[in-house]
Design a protein around this motif. Structure first.
Motif, short mmCIF file in Angstrom:
data_model
loop_
_atom_site.label_atom_id
_atom_site.label_comp_id
_atom_site.label_asym_id
_atom_site.label_seq_id
_atom_site.Cartn_x
_atom_site.Cartn_y
_atom_site.Cartn_z
N TYR A 1 19.33 3.03 21.85
CA TYR A 1 18.02 2.98 21.22
C TYR A 1 17.56 4.38 20.79
CZ TYR A 1 17.80 -1.87 22.66
OH TYR A 1 18.07 -3.21 22.83
N LEU A 2 18.00 5.42 21.48
CA LEU A 2 17.76 6.77 20.99
C LEU A 2 18.42 6.97 19.63
CD1 LEU A 2 18.20 8.99 24.20
CD2 LEU A 2 16.09 8.66 22.89
N CYS A 3 19.65 6.49 19.52
CA CYS A 3 20.37 6.60 18.25
C CYS A 3 19.68 5.80 17.15
CB CYS A 3 21.81 6.13 18.42
SG CYS A 3 22.82 7.25 19.42
N CYS A 4 19.17 4.62 17.49
CA CYS A 4 18.44 3.83 16.51
C CYS A 4 17.21 4.59 16.01
CB CYS A 4 18.00 2.50 17.12
SG CYS A 4 19.35 1.34 17.43
N SER A 5 16.52 5.26 16.93
CA SER A 5 15.32 6.00 16.54
C SER A 5 15.70 7.18 15.64
CB SER A 5 14.57 6.49 17.78
OG SER A 5 15.27 7.53 18.44
N LYS B 1 0.84 -1.19 0.00
CA LYS B 1 0.00 0.00 0.00
C LYS B 1 0.88 1.25 0.00
CE LYS B 1 -3.70 -2.23 2.66
NZ LYS B 1 -4.46 -2.21 3.93
N PRO B 2 0.42 2.35 -0.60
CA PRO B 2 1.20 3.59 -0.60
C PRO B 2 1.48 4.05 0.83
CG PRO B 2 -0.62 3.72 -2.17
CD PRO B 2 -0.82 2.46 -1.39
N GLY B 3 2.74 4.40 1.09
CA GLY B 3 3.11 4.91 2.41
C GLY B 3 3.34 3.84 3.46
N GLU B 4 3.18 2.57 3.08
CA GLU B 4 3.31 1.49 4.09
C GLU B 4 4.72 1.43 4.66
OE1 GLU B 4 2.43 -3.32 4.50
OE2 GLU B 4 1.73 -2.23 2.73
N ALA B 5 5.73 1.61 3.82
CA ALA B 5 7.11 1.54 4.29
C ALA B 5 7.40 2.66 5.28
CB ALA B 5 8.08 1.62 3.11
N GLU B 6 6.91 3.87 4.97
CA GLU B 6 7.14 5.00 5.87
C GLU B 6 6.41 4.79 7.19
OE1 GLU B 6 6.43 9.82 6.21
OE2 GLU B 6 6.50 8.88 4.22
N THR B 7 5.22 4.20 7.12
CA THR B 7 4.48 3.91 8.35
C THR B 7 5.28 2.96 9.24
OG1 THR B 7 2.35 4.21 7.25
CG2 THR B 7 2.36 2.91 9.29
N CYS B 8 5.88 1.93 8.64
CA CYS B 8 6.71 0.99 9.41
C CYS B 8 7.88 1.73 10.06
CB CYS B 8 7.23 -0.12 8.50
SG CYS B 8 5.99 -1.34 8.04
N CYS C 1 12.59 8.63 7.09
CA CYS C 1 11.18 8.83 6.77
C CYS C 1 11.05 9.85 5.63
CB CYS C 1 10.42 9.32 8.00
SG CYS C 1 10.35 8.11 9.34
N GLY C 2 9.89 9.87 4.98
CA GLY C 2 9.68 10.79 3.87
C GLY C 2 9.96 12.23 4.24
N SER C 3 9.58 12.61 5.43
CA SER C 3 9.93 13.92 5.99
C SER C 3 9.91 13.76 7.50
CB SER C 3 8.93 14.99 5.54
OG SER C 3 7.63 14.72 6.04
N TYR C 4 10.69 14.60 8.16
CA TYR C 4 10.75 14.47 9.62
C TYR C 4 10.85 15.84 10.24
CZ TYR C 4 15.82 15.00 8.92
OH TYR C 4 17.06 15.46 8.57
N SER C 5 10.42 15.91 11.48
CA SER C 5 10.39 17.15 12.22
C SER C 5 11.78 17.53 12.73
CB SER C 5 9.42 17.02 13.40
OG SER C 5 9.65 18.02 14.35
N ASP D 1 18.38 7.38 13.60
CA ASP D 1 18.78 6.83 12.30
C ASP D 1 17.57 6.53 11.43
OD1 ASP D 1 21.49 7.01 12.64
OD2 ASP D 1 21.73 4.95 13.36
N LEU D 2 16.51 6.01 12.03
CA LEU D 2 15.32 5.65 11.26
C LEU D 2 14.45 6.87 10.97
CD1 LEU D 2 14.31 2.30 13.01
CD2 LEU D 2 15.54 2.60 10.87
N LEU D 3 14.47 7.84 11.89
CA LEU D 3 13.66 9.05 11.69
C LEU D 3 14.05 9.77 10.40
CD1 LEU D 3 11.58 11.11 12.82
CD2 LEU D 3 13.54 12.27 13.91
N ILE D 4 15.35 9.90 10.16
CA ILE D 4 15.79 10.67 9.00
C ILE D 4 15.61 9.90 7.69
CG2 ILE D 4 17.42 12.02 10.37
CD1 ILE D 4 19.67 10.29 9.30
#
Length: 547
Positions: free
Chosen positions: A465-469, A433-440, A476-480, A471-474
């Motif tokens: 685990y903060l570092c893991c989060s 589904k569109p956006g499914e990867a970003e949702t994961c 995403c399609g866009s991030y805060s 790494d994955l945040l950036i």
């Protein structure tokens, strides 16, 4: 009337038939009866050992052996009776292959198997066994990622290890408890105390007299397994003969406590009620407890020293099956009678040890170890801990509270993050589904942040685990910008306290690379904000910046 040899031949046929039906326990019994009638038949010993090996429950593979029952000991008479028996040597190599620390014996057995084969004009069966032995020999001699992972630390380095650093901070950490702050040091205090008690007993165990009797303490496995339940990161080797002494310790405790060395959980579940009825709790309790603790230890050693995560999962599954059966069957029996292994906290600890092994096994063979099962187990753990009532006893060791109620939840949340992270690969397929990867990815970011927040701020897992989060945040399609900088600030704030204890941990190299990468990215992002190109409300993507 048939002669003993003829009777043994008939039993061998029965055993072969049962083996073909994969009823290995029944086949084992037939071969054992046949041996009692024809003790000079090498094939019978090899076939009986094959049953143990097929069940993956042999005493030697569980590191809980007594000489008469281990798969290698079953094979020894076979190779002694017939030194040219190729199959016996091959099976001996396979048996030793599954025992941490026995790589040399496995290599030697496979080489002996190959040396018994003709140089030319091999039959089809001989060619098959030749290919099998050569393949297995290459596998055993290949260096694994875990080779050398646990080494004897030099005295000057030992003082830098996390538990030693924590011990030197004990007065400081006690003052923090009064302010309601629990440090990861408390888990290390408790785990290291338990680990030291167990290792001291193992170091003292020895064989005595011409009969090979064993002198030692009966609680070495209990202390050592408790330390892994509390925090497995405390495990380290400071004795190059550890495995040799450990096997002697297990043999001693198995005999002393009448533990079950063949068969798995099903066999234990069948036999322990009989023992309880005949001999009472004073016999049945140590027999059951020693058995499951040996299985648990074998799971840990099979993974950490042997590099066999799938094999480790099987050991942990046997422990969990036996414990869950006992918790139901004896739910009304007082703890003092049935034993501490049936408590929620012990079972929780075993499940946590299984988490990491299952993840590694799934990465190697996702069809056999589906990640969905790991995710479900992690969710069950989170619900269980959330529903648990933490004891209010002020005399309870702070390390017990952390190890029993805090760390299992953090561990389960981290497994959820890993599951969501790996799920993005499946979600990237063309029919997703569109956006499914970003949702994961976003769910993984959330789970890792939750895991980090559960751990004490001076635990390396909090920072990692903060570092893991991040790494994955950036990814995403866009991030805060605000969210990214907040994670970076948390990492910076926690780093000095974490380094006081965990600077030289076993995961320091991987952890510090991750920290360096995240802090560098966070610093660059902060410069962009200071320069006015981004604001805290910006959303960053590789293509645009949304204000």
């Amino acid at each position: 009337m048939a002669s003993p040899t003829e009777q043994a031949a008939k039993l061998k046929e029965d055993g072969n038939r049962l083996y073909g039906l994969k009823d290995y326990a029944a086949a084992h019994g037939k071969y054992s009866k046949a041996i009692s009638l024809d003790a000079s038949n090498a094939v019978l010993y090899a076939n009986r050992a094959a049953c143990l090996f097929a069940m993956k429950k042999s005493a030697i593979s569980m590191l809980s052996s007594v000489p008469s029952e281990s798969s290698t000991s079953n094979l020894s008479p076979a190779t002694e009776i017939d030194p040219l028996y190729t199959k016996a040597w091959a099976r001996l190599g396979a048996a030793f292959k599954n025992v941490p620390g026995c790589k040399g014996q496995s290599i030697e057995a496979y080489r002996r198997a190959l040396s018994t084969l003709p140089i030319e004009n091999l039959s089809e069966s001989e060619r098959n066994i030749k290919v099998q032995c050569e393949t297995e020999l290459a596998s055993v001699t290949k260096k694994t990622p875990t080779d050398g992972k646990y080494v004897v630390a030099p005295p000057e380095f030992a003082e830098k290890l996390p538990w030693q650093r924590a011990l030197r901070m004990k007065a400081e950490l006690q003052a923090e408890v009064a302010r309601g702050i629990l440090s990861s040091g408390w888990v290390l205090f408790l785990a290291y105390e338990e680990f030291t008690m167990g290792m001291n007993m193992i170091k003292q165990v020895r064989r005595i007299g011409p009969s090979g009797g064993i002198f030692g303490g009966k609680e070495g496995i209990q202390w050592l397994s408790n330390s892994l339940i509390t925090d497995s990161r405390v495990f380290h080797l400071d004795d190059p003969d550890f495995l040799k002494k450990y096997r002697i310790q297990v043999e001693f405790e198995v005999v002393q406590n009448k533990a079950f060395v063949t068969g798995g959980a099903e066999n234990l579940i069948t036999e322990i009620p009989k023992m309880l009825e005949e001999s009472g709790w004073d016999v049945a309790r140590p027999a059951f407890t020693t058995t499951v603790r040996c299985w648990m230890m074998s799971g840990f050693l099979t993974d950490s020293l042997g590099g066999d995560s799938p094999g480790a999962v099987q050991f942990y599954d046997e422990v969990i099956q036996a414990l869950e059966w006992g918790r139901q069957a004896w739910r009304n029996v007082p703890k003092e009678q049935r034993g501490a292994v049936f408590e929620d906290t012990f079972l929780r600890g075993v499940k946590c040890l299984r988490f990491d092994c299952y993840m590694k096994a799934s990465l190697a063979d996702p069809s056999k170890f589906p990640l969905e099962m790991l995710h479900q187990d992690a969710q069950d753990m989170i619900r269980e801990v959330n529903a648990a009532v933490i004891p209010s006893d002020p005399h309870l060791h702070p390390g017990y509270i952390l190890a029993s109620f805090v760390y299992p939840k953090g561990h389960a949340l981290a497994m959820t993050g890993s599951y969501r992270d790996l799920g993005k690969v499946k979600a990237s397929r063309s029919d997703a589904k569109p956006g499914e990867a970003e949702t994961c990815l976003r769910e993984a970011v959330k789970a890792y942040q939750q895991a980090a927040d559960v751990y004490p701020k001076d635990d390396e897992n909090h920072v990692y685990y903060l570092c893991c989060s991040y790494d994955l945040l950036i990814l995403c399609g866009s991030y805060s910008v605000r969210e990214a900088l907040t994670i970076g600030e948390k990492v910076r704030a926690a780093l000095p306290g974490m380094k006081k204890i965990w600077e030289f941990s076993s995961m320091a190299s991987e952890r510090d690379k991750c920290i360096t990468r995240v802090l560098a990215a966070e610093a660059d992002l902060r410069k962009e904000v200071e320069a006015g190109r981004y604001t805290m409300s910006s959303y960053v993507s590789p293509i645009i910046v949304a204000q």
